[in-house]
Design an enzyme around this catalytic site. Structure first.
Site, mmCIF file in Angstrom:
data_model
loop_
_atom_site.group_PDB
_atom_site.id
_atom_site.type_symbol
_atom_site.label_atom_id
_atom_site.label_comp_id
_atom_site.label_asym_id
_atom_site.label_seq_id
_atom_site.Cartn_x
_atom_site.Cartn_y
_atom_site.Cartn_z
ATOM 1 N N HIS A 336 0.837 -1.189 0.000
ATOM 2 C CA HIS A 336 0.000 0.000 0.000
ATOM 3 C C HIS A 336 0.871 1.237 0.000
ATOM 4 O O HIS A 336 1.917 1.269 0.647
ATOM 5 C CB HIS A 336 -0.926 0.013 1.227
ATOM 6 C CG HIS A 336 -2.073 0.967 1.095
ATOM 7 N ND1 HIS A 336 -1.991 2.269 1.518
ATOM 8 C CD2 HIS A 336 -3.314 0.810 0.570
ATOM 9 C CE1 HIS A 336 -3.155 2.877 1.266
ATOM 10 N NE2 HIS A 336 -3.957 2.007 0.690
ATOM 11 N N ASP A 392 -2.463 -7.288 7.626
ATOM 12 C CA ASP A 392 -3.905 -7.262 7.446
ATOM 13 C C ASP A 392 -4.378 -6.554 6.182
ATOM 14 O O ASP A 392 -5.564 -6.570 5.896
ATOM 15 C CB ASP A 392 -4.563 -6.557 8.644
ATOM 16 C CG ASP A 392 -4.283 -7.280 9.941
ATOM 17 O OD1 ASP A 392 -4.668 -8.445 10.037
ATOM 18 O OD2 ASP A 392 -3.661 -6.697 10.838
#
Length: 481
Positions: A336, A392
């Site tokens: 990300h 996660d």
């Protein structure tokens, strides 16, 4: 210089020595930032042989490919700390809002800066839902697309199409200060467009869905929630007293809330870039929708699920991993730009997925996703390149949200639409903030570093020497009969 001690306050400035000239410049630090324009004062004489296009005498430029460390606006809306895994809307942790709030209440918070009172929320909800209906011509517009048109193409076009109906909302027709005055009349016009865009986003998205399904369009119902109305418009087939499944309605509302804003991502920046020309908000939102369409942004969860489908079963993961290493395959949904640890939204999406899967059954691709996650986490190739998924992250914007949508029955190419509809809220929050910012709106016009040819004279066609090369000439195209 030593560090300040006791009651001394550190000098909030940056001293820069230009070694070309020996000059020292002091640049003020405000909110841990400096003005890029301060570097324009750092001028020098052109070096012998230096390109004139460098414009050395006009001061330094700041190079920042991809906006990796450039702040373009002062904002009060969303705060992200990717290192600590923090996401807050107007100061409220996303975890608290997902647990206690709703998408529409959070939309009010993002746009107006505070959670609404009961009476304020009643007016807000009423106006948004009231403005969900579209002009009758919208049916003809949506039907004009091919049956297999991507729903994001329809939605993007539909947002731009909306603007043609509201001359009172067009600064090109009403004056360029239409939305920047900040007086009651201007704010009322602005609010009405906000109601329209949020209200009609679900309606236009549902129409794009039903075009693909070959179904008649459904008039927005009364008495349902924002996401309930959305599901009704997509799924209603004439059943008597039909209402959407409340678990799925709540799950979609939570996902909408989580996806409502994410600071200055690509699409929000596109909305602001477009809006800085003082175009109408419908055109700005259409531009944001086009930006969201890409596989590096809103198309990510669609790309991830397609990747999982191509892998198939968990036992096929090792071969896929090796193909990625050889650059024969692309790994989607891992890593990300912002989050370097747990995405704070991931825990909420896990809980939501569990509730949805109780209704729909668990998607068989979940096992494949877990195997891929584990394999990438252990592989030094991905870890060393920072391509391994954070613990996660894959549960959030990519794999698990995609699996939830798939379990709910949405087609793959509709996933970006499910991202765009709630993100309209964030786009409008940032657009409104920019329109009302102190000092007015300045059109966004970034600089470039020109590295092309210096001045050269025109050569007649018969005297030219052809330039060859894969990227230097147009590609030949085969044409059918």
């Amino acid at each position: 210089m030593g560090r300040p001690t006791g009651a001394e306050k550190p000098d909030q400035s940056l001293s820069v020595c230009d070694n070309r000239t020996g000059k020292v410049y002091n640049i003020l630090i405000v909110d841990n930032s400096i003005q890029a324009t301060a570097f324009k004062a750092m001028k020098a004489d052109k070096m012998p042989g230096e390109r004139e296009e460098n414009e050395t005498e006009k001061g330094l430029r700041v190079a920042d490919r991809g906006f990796l460390n450039t702040a373009v606006i002062r904002s009060e809306i969303t705060y992200i700390d990717g290192e600590a895994g923090v996401l807050r809307y107007r100061g409220y942790p996303i975890e608290q809002l997902a647990l206690h709030s709703s998408h529409l209440e959070t939309a009010y918070l993002l746009i107006y800066g505070a959670l609404p009172t009961k009476s304020q929320y009643k007016v807000w909800e009423k106006e948004v839902l009231h403005h969900s209906a579209t002009h009758a011509d919208a049916e003809q517009f949506c039907r004009s697309f091919r049956y297999d048109a991507h729903p994001m193409a329809i939605l993007t076009s539909a947002f731009a199409y909306l603007g043609s109906y509201y001359a009172e909302a067009n600064p090109s027709l009403q004056g360029q200060n239409l939305f920047t005055k900040g007086d009651p009349a201007s704010l009322a016009i602005m609010d009405k467009q906000i109601y329209r865009l949020i209200g009609k986003a679900t309606t236009l998205a549902a129409m794009a869905y039903r075009v693909r399904q070959g179904r008649d369009f459904v008039t927005p119902p009364t008495g349902l929630s924002y996401t309930g109305s959305f599901l009704y418009q997509m799924d209603h087939l004439g059943e008597e007293n039909y209402v959407p499944n409340p678990v799925l309605e709540k799950a979609l509302d939570v996902l909408f809330l989580l996806h409502a804003d994410h600071e200055l991502n690509a699409s929000a920046t596109t909305v602001l870039q477009t809006g800085s020309s003082l175009v109408d908000p419908f055109s700005a939102v259409a531009a944001g929708c086009a930006s969201l369409y890409g596989p590096l942004h809103g198309g990510a969860n669609e790309a991830v699920i397609r990747m999982l489908i191509s892998i198939g079963k968990p036992e096929n993961v090792p071969a896929f991993i090796e193909a990625v290493k050889k650059r024969e395959k692309v790994l989607s949904g891992f890593g990300h730009r912002v989050y370097k640890t747990s995405d704070p939204r991931s825990f909420i999406v896990r809980k939501t997925a569990d509730e949805v899967f109780k209704i729909t059954g668990k998607d068989e691709l979940l096992e494949t996703a877990m195997a891929l996650h584990e394999a990438a986490m252990k592989d030094e190739y991905f870890v060393s390149r920072k391509l391994a998924p954070n613990v996660d992250f894959w549960y959030t914007d990519g794999i698990l949200s995609g699996l939830i949508y798939r379990a709910m029955g949405f087609p793959l190419d509709f996933f970006p639409v499910l991202f765009a509809v709630p993100r309209v809220v964030g786009w409008l929050a940032h657009w409104r903030q920019m329109m009302l910012q102190e000092g007015g709106v300045k059109i966004w016009r970034p600089r470039q570093i020109f590295v092309g040819a210096s001045k050269r004279d025109y050569v007649p066609i018969d005297e030219r020497v052809g330039v060859e090369g894969l990227k230097k000439t147009p590609s030949p195209i085969s044409h059918s009969g």
